[in-house]
Motif scaffolding. Structure first.
Motif, PDB file in Angstrom:
ATOM      1  N   ARG A  68     -20.602  -9.351  -4.743  1.00  0.00           N
ATOM      2  CA  ARG A  68     -22.056  -9.811  -5.209  1.00  0.00           C
ATOM      3  C   ARG A  68     -22.029 -10.890  -6.187  1.00  0.00           C
ATOM      4  N   GLU A  69     -20.813 -10.981  -7.040  1.00  0.00           N
ATOM      5  CA  GLU A  69     -20.845 -11.804  -8.124  1.00  0.00           C
ATOM      6  C   GLU A  69     -20.807 -13.339  -7.428  1.00  0.00           C
ATOM      7  N   SER A  70     -20.390 -13.384  -5.986  1.00  0.00           N
ATOM      8  CA  SER A  70     -20.207 -14.810  -5.753  1.00  0.00           C
ATOM      9  C   SER A  70     -21.871 -15.312  -5.160  1.00  0.00           C
ATOM     10  N   ILE A  71     -22.662 -14.394  -4.873  1.00  0.00           N
ATOM     11  CA  ILE A  71     -23.942 -14.659  -4.634  1.00  0.00           C
ATOM     12  C   ILE A  71     -24.645 -14.896  -5.972  1.00  0.00           C
ATOM     13  N   GLU A  72     -24.504 -14.166  -7.060  1.00  0.00           N
ATOM     14  CA  GLU A  72     -25.123 -14.503  -8.279  1.00  0.00           C
ATOM     15  C   GLU A  72     -24.850 -15.747  -8.714  1.00  0.00           C
ATOM     16  N   ASP A  73     -23.475 -16.120  -8.229  1.00  0.00           N
ATOM     17  CA  ASP A  73     -23.006 -17.563  -8.868  1.00  0.00           C
ATOM     18  C   ASP A  73     -23.946 -18.914  -8.100  1.00  0.00           C
ATOM     19  N   LEU A  74     -24.493 -18.432  -6.820  1.00  0.00           N
ATOM     20  CA  LEU A  74     -25.233 -19.566  -6.510  1.00  0.00           C
ATOM     21  C   LEU A  74     -26.279 -20.296  -7.350  1.00  0.00           C
TER      22      LEU A  74
END
Length: 473
Positions: A107-113
Protein backbone atom coordinates in the motif's frame (compact mmCIF):
# COMPACT_ATOMS: atom_id res chain seq x y z
CA UNK A 1 -29.27 3.39 -18.23
CA UNK A 2 -26.15 4.11 -20.33
CA UNK A 3 -24.09 7.21 -19.56
CA UNK A 4 -24.25 10.17 -21.92
CA UNK A 5 -21.05 10.03 -24.03
CA UNK A 6 -21.26 13.83 -24.46
CA UNK A 7 -21.34 14.48 -20.73
CA UNK A 8 -18.77 16.97 -19.35
CA UNK A 9 -15.32 15.47 -18.69
CA UNK A 10 -14.22 15.72 -15.05
CA UNK A 11 -10.68 14.29 -15.28
CA UNK A 12 -8.19 14.29 -18.16
CA UNK A 13 -5.16 11.97 -18.29
CA UNK A 14 -2.87 10.30 -20.81
CA UNK A 15 -3.11 6.78 -19.37
CA UNK A 16 -5.81 5.43 -17.08
CA UNK A 17 -4.94 2.17 -15.32
CA UNK A 18 -7.86 0.16 -13.96
CA UNK A 19 -6.71 -1.99 -11.05
CA UNK A 20 -4.05 -1.41 -8.37
CA UNK A 21 -2.63 -4.91 -8.14
CA UNK A 22 0.80 -6.07 -9.24
CA UNK A 23 0.11 -5.54 -12.96
CA UNK A 24 -1.67 -2.24 -12.45
CA UNK A 25 1.06 -0.76 -10.27
CA UNK A 26 3.71 -1.84 -12.78
CA UNK A 27 1.67 -0.34 -15.64
CA UNK A 28 1.24 2.99 -13.83
CA UNK A 29 4.96 3.22 -13.02
CA UNK A 30 5.95 2.32 -16.56
CA UNK A 31 3.57 4.85 -18.13
CA UNK A 32 4.64 7.62 -15.74
CA UNK A 33 8.32 6.94 -16.44
CA UNK A 34 7.52 7.28 -20.14
CA UNK A 35 6.24 10.78 -19.45
CA UNK A 36 2.50 10.13 -19.34
CA UNK A 37 0.02 11.75 -16.98
CA UNK A 38 -1.41 8.72 -15.23
CA UNK A 39 -4.53 7.93 -13.23
CA UNK A 40 -4.68 4.72 -11.15
CA UNK A 41 -8.25 3.56 -10.55
CA UNK A 42 -9.31 0.94 -7.99
CA UNK A 43 -12.43 0.33 -5.94
CA UNK A 44 -10.55 -0.66 -2.77
CA UNK A 45 -6.78 -0.04 -2.98
CA UNK A 46 -6.52 -3.07 -0.68
CA UNK A 47 -3.05 -4.23 -1.73
CA UNK A 48 -1.93 -6.78 -4.28
CA UNK A 49 -3.37 -10.29 -4.57
CA UNK A 50 0.11 -11.68 -3.92
CA UNK A 51 0.53 -9.85 -0.62
CA UNK A 52 -3.04 -10.14 0.67
CA UNK A 53 -4.47 -13.51 -0.40
CA UNK A 54 -1.88 -15.23 -2.59
CA UNK A 55 1.86 -15.79 -2.59
CA UNK A 56 2.79 -14.43 0.82
CA UNK A 57 0.11 -15.78 3.20
CA UNK A 58 0.30 -19.19 1.54
CA UNK A 59 4.07 -19.28 2.03
CA UNK A 60 3.64 -18.25 5.67
CA UNK A 61 1.33 -21.23 6.18
CA UNK A 62 3.73 -23.52 4.30
CA UNK A 63 6.62 -22.32 6.47
CA UNK A 64 4.77 -23.33 9.65
CA UNK A 65 3.83 -26.67 8.11
CA UNK A 66 7.41 -27.43 7.11
CA UNK A 67 8.65 -26.77 10.65
CA UNK A 68 6.10 -29.27 12.00
CA UNK A 69 7.01 -31.78 9.31
CA UNK A 70 10.71 -31.42 10.10
CA UNK A 71 10.11 -32.22 13.77
CA UNK A 72 8.09 -35.31 12.85
CA UNK A 73 10.99 -36.46 10.65
CA UNK A 74 13.70 -35.84 13.25
CA UNK A 75 13.92 -39.45 14.56
CA UNK A 76 15.52 -40.67 11.31
CA UNK A 77 18.50 -38.48 12.22
CA UNK A 78 18.63 -39.93 15.72
CA UNK A 79 16.97 -36.86 17.20
CA UNK A 80 13.90 -37.41 19.36
CA UNK A 81 11.75 -34.44 20.33
CA UNK A 82 8.84 -34.37 22.72
CA UNK A 83 5.37 -34.77 21.27
CA UNK A 84 4.65 -32.03 18.72
CA UNK A 85 1.81 -29.74 19.74
CA UNK A 86 0.40 -27.49 17.04
CA UNK A 87 -1.39 -24.35 18.23
CA UNK A 88 -3.67 -23.70 15.27
CA UNK A 89 -4.76 -20.28 16.50
CA UNK A 90 -1.14 -19.16 16.88
CA UNK A 91 -0.29 -20.50 13.42
CA UNK A 92 -3.11 -18.59 11.75
CA UNK A 93 -2.44 -15.46 13.80
CA UNK A 94 1.18 -15.38 12.61
CA UNK A 95 0.03 -15.86 9.02
CA UNK A 96 -2.30 -12.85 9.27
CA UNK A 97 0.11 -10.65 11.23
CA UNK A 98 2.98 -11.01 8.76
CA UNK A 99 0.55 -11.00 5.82
CA UNK A 100 -0.69 -7.60 6.97
CA UNK A 101 2.90 -6.31 7.05
CA UNK A 102 3.37 -7.36 3.42
CA UNK A 103 0.06 -5.70 2.50
CA UNK A 104 1.12 -2.48 4.24
CA UNK A 105 4.31 -2.45 2.23
CA UNK A 106 2.33 -2.84 -1.01
CA UNK A 107 0.00 0.00 0.00
CA UNK A 108 2.93 2.33 0.61
CA UNK A 109 3.73 2.34 -3.10
CA UNK A 110 0.17 3.50 -3.77
CA UNK A 111 0.38 6.23 -1.13
CA UNK A 112 3.59 7.49 -2.77
CA UNK A 113 1.76 8.31 -6.01
CA UNK A 114 1.70 11.98 -7.03
CA UNK A 115 -1.31 14.05 -5.99
CA UNK A 116 -4.31 13.48 -8.23
CA UNK A 117 -2.86 10.27 -9.68
CA UNK A 118 -5.36 7.88 -8.11
CA UNK A 119 -9.15 7.64 -8.01
CA UNK A 120 -11.20 5.30 -5.85
CA UNK A 121 -14.20 3.65 -7.44
CA UNK A 122 -15.36 1.07 -9.98
CA UNK A 123 -14.64 1.90 -13.59
CA UNK A 124 -16.79 1.16 -16.62
CA UNK A 125 -16.29 2.08 -20.24
CA UNK A 126 -18.49 4.67 -21.89
CA UNK A 127 -16.46 4.32 -25.07
CA UNK A 128 -12.81 3.52 -25.86
CA UNK A 129 -11.38 6.67 -24.33
CA UNK A 130 -13.97 7.53 -21.68
CA UNK A 131 -14.61 5.88 -18.33
CA UNK A 132 -17.16 6.51 -15.63
CA UNK A 133 -15.71 6.19 -12.11
CA UNK A 134 -17.57 7.08 -8.90
CA UNK A 135 -19.82 9.48 -10.79
CA UNK A 136 -16.94 11.19 -12.60
CA UNK A 137 -16.14 11.06 -16.30
CA UNK A 138 -12.50 10.28 -17.08
CA UNK A 139 -11.05 10.96 -20.52
CA UNK A 140 -7.85 8.98 -21.25
CA UNK A 141 -5.74 8.76 -24.39
CA UNK A 142 -5.05 5.10 -23.51
CA UNK A 143 -6.42 2.65 -20.95
CA UNK A 144 -4.75 -0.32 -19.26
CA UNK A 145 -7.09 -2.97 -17.87
CA UNK A 146 -5.43 -4.72 -14.91
CA UNK A 147 -8.41 -5.80 -12.84
CA UNK A 148 -7.09 -9.20 -11.75
CA UNK A 149 -9.20 -12.30 -11.17
CA UNK A 150 -11.47 -13.93 -8.60
CA UNK A 151 -11.97 -17.53 -7.44
CA UNK A 152 -14.31 -19.67 -9.50
CA UNK A 153 -16.76 -21.56 -7.23
CA UNK A 154 -18.72 -24.49 -8.73
CA UNK A 155 -22.50 -24.29 -8.42
CA UNK A 156 -22.61 -27.43 -6.28
CA UNK A 157 -21.30 -25.37 -3.35
CA UNK A 158 -23.75 -22.47 -3.69
CA UNK A 159 -25.21 -21.36 -0.38
CA UNK A 160 -23.15 -23.71 1.77
CA UNK A 161 -21.32 -22.80 4.96
CA UNK A 162 -17.58 -23.28 5.47
CA UNK A 163 -16.74 -23.00 1.78
CA UNK A 164 -13.30 -21.39 1.56
CA UNK A 165 -11.21 -19.84 -1.20
CA UNK A 166 -7.75 -18.34 -1.13
CA UNK A 167 -9.48 -15.04 -0.31
CA UNK A 168 -11.04 -16.38 2.91
CA UNK A 169 -8.97 -19.36 4.08
CA UNK A 170 -6.32 -17.22 5.79
CA UNK A 171 -9.03 -15.54 7.88
CA UNK A 172 -9.73 -18.80 9.74
CA UNK A 173 -9.27 -18.29 13.47
CA UNK A 174 -8.05 -21.87 13.90
CA UNK A 175 -7.06 -24.84 11.76
CA UNK A 176 -10.01 -26.84 10.38
CA UNK A 177 -10.62 -30.38 11.64
CA UNK A 178 -10.92 -31.78 8.13
CA UNK A 179 -10.57 -30.23 4.70
CA UNK A 180 -11.61 -31.20 1.19
CA UNK A 181 -9.61 -29.37 -1.47
CA UNK A 182 -11.33 -28.96 -4.83
CA UNK A 183 -8.61 -28.56 -7.44
CA UNK A 184 -5.21 -30.24 -7.82
CA UNK A 185 -3.55 -27.17 -9.32
CA UNK A 186 -0.62 -25.32 -7.74
CA UNK A 187 -2.66 -23.46 -5.12
CA UNK A 188 -4.76 -26.47 -4.15
CA UNK A 189 -1.74 -28.74 -3.67
CA UNK A 190 0.31 -26.15 -1.78
CA UNK A 191 -2.43 -25.53 0.75
CA UNK A 192 -3.45 -29.19 0.93
CA UNK A 193 0.06 -30.24 1.92
CA UNK A 194 0.45 -27.35 4.35
CA UNK A 195 -2.78 -28.12 6.21
CA UNK A 196 -2.01 -31.85 6.16
CA UNK A 197 1.40 -31.26 7.77
CA UNK A 198 -0.31 -29.15 10.42
CA UNK A 199 -2.46 -32.12 11.42
CA UNK A 200 -5.59 -31.49 9.34
CA UNK A 201 -7.22 -34.47 7.60
CA UNK A 202 -7.02 -33.52 3.89
CA UNK A 203 -8.25 -35.04 0.62
CA UNK A 204 -7.80 -33.43 -2.82
CA UNK A 205 -10.31 -33.82 -5.67
CA UNK A 206 -10.09 -32.79 -9.32
CA UNK A 207 -12.17 -33.55 -12.42
CA UNK A 208 -9.04 -33.42 -14.56
CA UNK A 209 -6.07 -35.76 -14.67
CA UNK A 210 -3.21 -33.30 -14.05
CA UNK A 211 -1.45 -32.16 -10.89
CA UNK A 212 0.18 -28.75 -10.41
CA UNK A 213 -0.60 -27.91 -14.08
CA UNK A 214 2.33 -30.12 -15.13
CA UNK A 215 2.33 -31.16 -18.79
CA UNK A 216 5.19 -33.64 -18.41
CA UNK A 217 3.40 -36.87 -17.49
CA UNK A 218 6.46 -38.48 -15.90
CA UNK A 219 7.02 -35.53 -13.60
CA UNK A 220 3.31 -35.27 -12.80
CA UNK A 221 3.23 -38.96 -11.90
CA UNK A 222 6.30 -38.51 -9.72
CA UNK A 223 4.86 -35.52 -7.88
CA UNK A 224 1.51 -37.20 -7.29
CA UNK A 225 3.19 -40.28 -5.86
CA UNK A 226 5.28 -38.23 -3.45
CA UNK A 227 2.34 -36.11 -2.28
CA UNK A 228 0.12 -39.14 -1.79
CA UNK A 229 2.50 -40.31 0.92
CA UNK A 230 0.92 -37.50 2.98
CA UNK A 231 -2.68 -37.11 1.75
CA UNK A 232 -5.07 -38.66 -0.77
CA UNK A 233 -5.50 -37.23 -4.27
CA UNK A 234 -8.50 -38.28 -6.38
CA UNK A 235 -8.22 -37.27 -10.03
CA UNK A 236 -10.79 -37.72 -12.80
CA UNK A 237 -13.71 -37.55 -10.38
CA UNK A 238 -16.99 -35.66 -10.27
CA UNK A 239 -17.97 -34.36 -6.85
CA UNK A 240 -21.44 -33.85 -5.40
CA UNK A 241 -21.96 -31.93 -2.16
CA UNK A 242 -24.64 -31.72 0.51
CA UNK A 243 -24.65 -29.96 3.86
CA UNK A 244 -25.95 -31.10 7.22
CA UNK A 245 -25.42 -28.63 10.01
CA UNK A 246 -21.84 -27.39 9.89
CA UNK A 247 -20.42 -30.37 7.99
CA UNK A 248 -20.34 -30.95 4.24
CA UNK A 249 -20.67 -34.41 2.74
CA UNK A 250 -18.86 -35.01 -0.54
CA UNK A 251 -19.64 -37.97 -2.76
CA UNK A 252 -17.31 -38.60 -5.67
CA UNK A 253 -17.27 -40.94 -8.64
CA UNK A 254 -14.93 -41.58 -11.56
CA UNK A 255 -11.37 -42.83 -11.24
CA UNK A 256 -12.40 -43.70 -7.66
CA UNK A 257 -15.68 -43.66 -5.75
CA UNK A 258 -16.36 -42.62 -2.20
CA UNK A 259 -18.22 -40.52 0.31
CA UNK A 260 -16.94 -38.51 3.28
CA UNK A 261 -17.85 -35.61 5.56
CA UNK A 262 -15.63 -32.57 6.03
CA UNK A 263 -15.81 -29.54 8.29
CA UNK A 264 -14.50 -27.28 5.52
CA UNK A 265 -14.10 -27.26 1.74
CA UNK A 266 -11.37 -25.22 0.06
CA UNK A 267 -12.22 -24.40 -3.55
CA UNK A 268 -9.10 -23.97 -5.68
CA UNK A 269 -10.72 -24.69 -9.01
CA UNK A 270 -9.28 -21.82 -10.99
CA UNK A 271 -9.89 -18.09 -11.21
CA UNK A 272 -12.01 -15.97 -13.54
CA UNK A 273 -10.95 -12.57 -14.97
CA UNK A 274 -12.59 -9.58 -13.27
CA UNK A 275 -14.05 -8.08 -16.44
CA UNK A 276 -17.80 -8.39 -15.94
CA UNK A 277 -18.40 -4.87 -14.55
CA UNK A 278 -16.32 -2.94 -17.11
CA UNK A 279 -19.01 -2.67 -19.80
CA UNK A 280 -16.52 -3.90 -22.40
CA UNK A 281 -19.23 -3.83 -25.07
CA UNK A 282 -18.93 -0.04 -25.12
CA UNK A 283 -15.17 -0.30 -25.69
CA UNK A 284 -15.71 -2.05 -29.03
CA UNK A 285 -13.15 -4.81 -28.41
CA UNK A 286 -13.07 -8.28 -29.93
CA UNK A 287 -13.81 -10.77 -27.16
CA UNK A 288 -13.18 -14.51 -27.01
CA UNK A 289 -15.80 -17.09 -25.98
CA UNK A 290 -15.08 -16.33 -22.31
CA UNK A 291 -15.49 -12.57 -22.71
CA UNK A 292 -11.77 -11.80 -22.54
CA UNK A 293 -10.42 -9.22 -25.03
CA UNK A 294 -8.08 -10.54 -27.72
CA UNK A 295 -4.57 -9.13 -27.22
CA UNK A 296 -0.99 -9.42 -28.42
CA UNK A 297 1.34 -10.91 -25.76
CA UNK A 298 4.30 -8.94 -27.14
CA UNK A 299 2.61 -5.54 -26.80
CA UNK A 300 -0.42 -6.27 -24.53
CA UNK A 301 -2.50 -4.23 -27.00
CA UNK A 302 -6.11 -5.23 -27.61
CA UNK A 303 -6.41 -5.38 -31.40
CA UNK A 304 -5.49 -1.99 -32.90
CA UNK A 305 -7.13 -0.04 -30.09
CA UNK A 306 -5.71 2.26 -27.41
CA UNK A 307 -6.70 -0.29 -24.75
CA UNK A 308 -4.17 -2.67 -23.18
CA UNK A 309 -4.48 -5.70 -20.94
CA UNK A 310 -2.16 -6.89 -18.15
CA UNK A 311 -2.07 -9.42 -15.33
CA UNK A 312 -4.51 -12.13 -14.29
CA UNK A 313 -7.45 -10.51 -16.07
CA UNK A 314 -6.00 -11.62 -19.42
CA UNK A 315 -6.36 -15.32 -18.42
CA UNK A 316 -2.88 -16.07 -19.77
CA UNK A 317 -0.13 -16.74 -17.21
CA UNK A 318 -1.40 -16.00 -13.68
CA UNK A 319 1.93 -15.62 -11.85
CA UNK A 320 3.37 -12.50 -10.25
CA UNK A 321 6.52 -11.98 -12.31
CA UNK A 322 4.51 -12.30 -15.53
CA UNK A 323 1.87 -9.87 -14.24
CA UNK A 324 4.61 -7.37 -13.40
CA UNK A 325 6.23 -7.79 -16.83
CA UNK A 326 2.89 -7.47 -18.61
CA UNK A 327 2.09 -4.34 -16.63
CA UNK A 328 5.40 -2.75 -17.59
CA UNK A 329 4.89 -3.58 -21.28
CA UNK A 330 1.27 -2.39 -21.28
CA UNK A 331 2.05 0.83 -19.41
CA UNK A 332 4.94 1.76 -21.68
CA UNK A 333 2.99 1.09 -24.85
CA UNK A 334 -0.09 2.88 -23.51
CA UNK A 335 2.07 5.97 -22.93
CA UNK A 336 3.64 5.70 -26.40
CA UNK A 337 0.45 4.87 -28.32
CA UNK A 338 0.18 4.76 -31.32
CA UNK A 339 3.95 4.09 -31.45
CA UNK A 340 3.64 0.51 -30.19
CA UNK A 341 6.79 -1.53 -29.65
CA UNK A 342 6.80 -5.31 -29.10
CA UNK A 343 8.79 -6.63 -26.14
CA UNK A 344 10.58 -9.95 -25.76
CA UNK A 345 8.91 -12.09 -23.11
CA UNK A 346 11.07 -13.97 -20.65
CA UNK A 347 11.43 -17.74 -20.57
CA UNK A 348 8.24 -19.25 -19.10
CA UNK A 349 8.77 -20.28 -15.49
CA UNK A 350 6.09 -21.66 -13.17
CA UNK A 351 6.80 -23.10 -9.72
CA UNK A 352 4.54 -24.89 -7.25
CA UNK A 353 5.79 -24.65 -3.66
CA UNK A 354 4.96 -28.14 -2.53
CA UNK A 355 7.62 -30.34 -0.92
CA UNK A 356 9.30 -31.29 -3.15
CA UNK A 357 8.63 -28.23 -5.31
CA UNK A 358 7.57 -28.78 -8.90
CA UNK A 359 8.30 -26.54 -11.85
CA UNK A 360 7.76 -26.13 -15.57
CA UNK A 361 10.35 -24.14 -17.52
CA UNK A 362 10.50 -23.06 -21.14
CA UNK A 363 8.79 -24.98 -23.93
CA UNK A 364 7.18 -28.40 -23.36
CA UNK A 365 8.75 -31.47 -24.90
CA UNK A 366 7.82 -32.48 -28.46
CA UNK A 367 8.52 -35.54 -30.61
CA UNK A 368 11.91 -34.18 -31.67
CA UNK A 369 12.98 -33.12 -28.19
CA UNK A 370 16.05 -34.67 -26.61
CA UNK A 371 15.42 -35.42 -22.94
CA UNK A 372 17.93 -35.84 -20.13
CA UNK A 373 16.70 -37.30 -16.85
CA UNK A 374 18.05 -36.91 -13.33
CA UNK A 375 16.69 -39.23 -10.62
CA UNK A 376 17.11 -37.76 -7.14
CA UNK A 377 16.44 -41.01 -5.24
CA UNK A 378 20.20 -41.61 -5.00
CA UNK A 379 21.49 -38.02 -5.21
CA UNK A 380 24.22 -37.37 -2.66
CA UNK A 381 23.14 -34.14 -0.98
CA UNK A 382 19.49 -35.20 -1.11
CA UNK A 383 20.36 -38.41 0.77
CA UNK A 384 22.27 -36.41 3.38
CA UNK A 385 19.15 -34.28 3.98
CA UNK A 386 16.77 -37.30 3.80
CA UNK A 387 15.05 -35.69 0.81
CA UNK A 388 16.19 -38.21 -1.78
CA UNK A 389 13.11 -38.46 -3.98
CA UNK A 390 11.98 -36.83 -7.19
CA UNK A 391 13.02 -36.32 -10.78
CA UNK A 392 14.16 -33.67 -13.25
CA UNK A 393 13.67 -33.88 -17.02
CA UNK A 394 15.60 -31.33 -19.10
CA UNK A 395 14.72 -30.74 -22.78
CA UNK A 396 17.02 -29.75 -25.63
CA UNK A 397 17.06 -29.58 -29.42
CA UNK A 398 19.32 -31.68 -31.65
CA UNK A 399 22.27 -29.33 -31.11
CA UNK A 400 22.02 -29.71 -27.34
CA UNK A 401 20.58 -26.21 -26.85
CA UNK A 402 18.31 -26.20 -23.80
CA UNK A 403 14.65 -25.54 -24.56
CA UNK A 404 12.73 -26.44 -21.40
CA UNK A 405 12.43 -28.64 -18.35
CA UNK A 406 10.03 -30.06 -15.82
CA UNK A 407 10.84 -31.19 -12.33
CA UNK A 408 9.55 -32.41 -9.00
CA UNK A 409 12.69 -32.50 -6.91
CA UNK A 410 14.18 -31.16 -3.66
CA UNK A 411 15.29 -27.54 -3.98
CA UNK A 412 13.35 -27.47 -7.26
CA UNK A 413 12.47 -23.79 -6.90
CA UNK A 414 16.19 -22.96 -7.06
CA UNK A 415 17.16 -25.53 -9.69
CA UNK A 416 14.33 -24.26 -11.88
CA UNK A 417 15.83 -20.77 -11.84
CA UNK A 418 19.22 -22.08 -12.94
CA UNK A 419 17.68 -23.94 -15.87
CA UNK A 420 15.47 -20.96 -16.82
CA UNK A 421 18.48 -18.63 -16.82
CA UNK A 422 20.45 -21.07 -18.97
CA UNK A 423 17.59 -21.23 -21.48
CA UNK A 424 17.27 -17.44 -21.43
CA UNK A 425 20.98 -17.15 -22.28
CA UNK A 426 20.70 -19.71 -25.09
CA UNK A 427 23.10 -22.19 -23.47
CA UNK A 428 23.65 -25.77 -24.58
CA UNK A 429 23.87 -28.67 -22.17
CA UNK A 430 27.64 -28.72 -22.73
CA UNK A 431 27.98 -25.02 -21.93
CA UNK A 432 26.04 -25.46 -18.71
CA UNK A 433 28.20 -28.45 -17.79
CA UNK A 434 31.20 -26.15 -18.17
CA UNK A 435 29.93 -24.07 -15.24
CA UNK A 436 31.28 -24.82 -11.75
CA UNK A 437 29.32 -27.39 -9.69
CA UNK A 438 30.32 -27.45 -6.05
CA UNK A 439 30.26 -30.74 -4.13
CA UNK A 440 28.08 -31.84 -2.40
CA UNK A 441 25.11 -29.77 -3.61
CA UNK A 442 21.69 -30.36 -5.11
CA UNK A 443 22.87 -28.55 -8.24
CA UNK A 444 25.12 -31.52 -9.00
CA UNK A 445 21.94 -33.46 -9.66
CA UNK A 446 21.55 -31.57 -12.93
CA UNK A 447 24.75 -33.02 -14.36
CA UNK A 448 23.47 -36.51 -15.17
CA UNK A 449 20.56 -35.04 -17.16
CA UNK A 450 22.88 -32.66 -18.99
CA UNK A 451 25.30 -35.47 -19.85
CA UNK A 452 22.47 -37.55 -21.28
CA UNK A 453 21.55 -34.65 -23.55
CA UNK A 454 25.16 -34.33 -24.72
CA UNK A 455 25.37 -38.04 -25.51
CA UNK A 456 22.21 -37.82 -27.66
CA UNK A 457 22.89 -34.52 -29.41
CA UNK A 458 25.24 -33.52 -32.21
CA UNK A 459 28.10 -32.91 -29.80
CA UNK A 460 30.53 -35.17 -28.03
CA UNK A 461 32.68 -34.90 -24.93
CA UNK A 462 36.18 -33.65 -25.64
CA UNK A 463 39.25 -35.53 -24.36
CA UNK A 464 39.53 -33.20 -21.35
CA UNK A 465 35.93 -33.73 -20.25
CA UNK A 466 35.01 -35.85 -17.26
CA UNK A 467 32.19 -38.14 -18.37
CA UNK A 468 32.09 -39.86 -15.03
CA UNK A 469 30.64 -38.54 -11.82
CA UNK A 470 31.39 -38.32 -8.16
CA UNK A 471 29.58 -41.21 -6.42
CA UNK A 472 26.20 -40.15 -5.14
CA UNK A 473 25.98 -36.79 -6.89
Amino acid sequence: MPSDPNRKIDIECDVAVIGAGTAGLAAERSARRAGARTLLIDDRFAGTTCASVGCMPSKLLIAAANVAHGIHGAPQFGIHADKVTIDGKAVMNRVRTLRDEFVSSARESIEDLPDGAKLKGKAKFINRDRLEVAGKIVHARSVVIATGSSPSIPETFDGMNNILTNETVFELDDLPSSLAVIGAGPLGLELAQAFSRLGVEVIVFDEGDAVAALKDEDIARTLRGLLEREFAIHLGVKVRASQTGQTIELAWSGESDGKKRFTHVLVAAGRLPNLQDLNLASAGLDLDEHGTPAFDRRTMQCGQSSIFLAGDCDADVPVLHEASAEGAIAGNNAARHPDIRPSKRSTPLAITFTDPPSASIGAPASEDTIVGVADFSDQGRAKVEAKNAGMIRIYADETGKLTGAAMAAPQGEHLAHLVAWAIEDGLTAMQLLDKPFYHPTYEEGLRSALRQICSQSQVSFGPDRDEGSVPGV
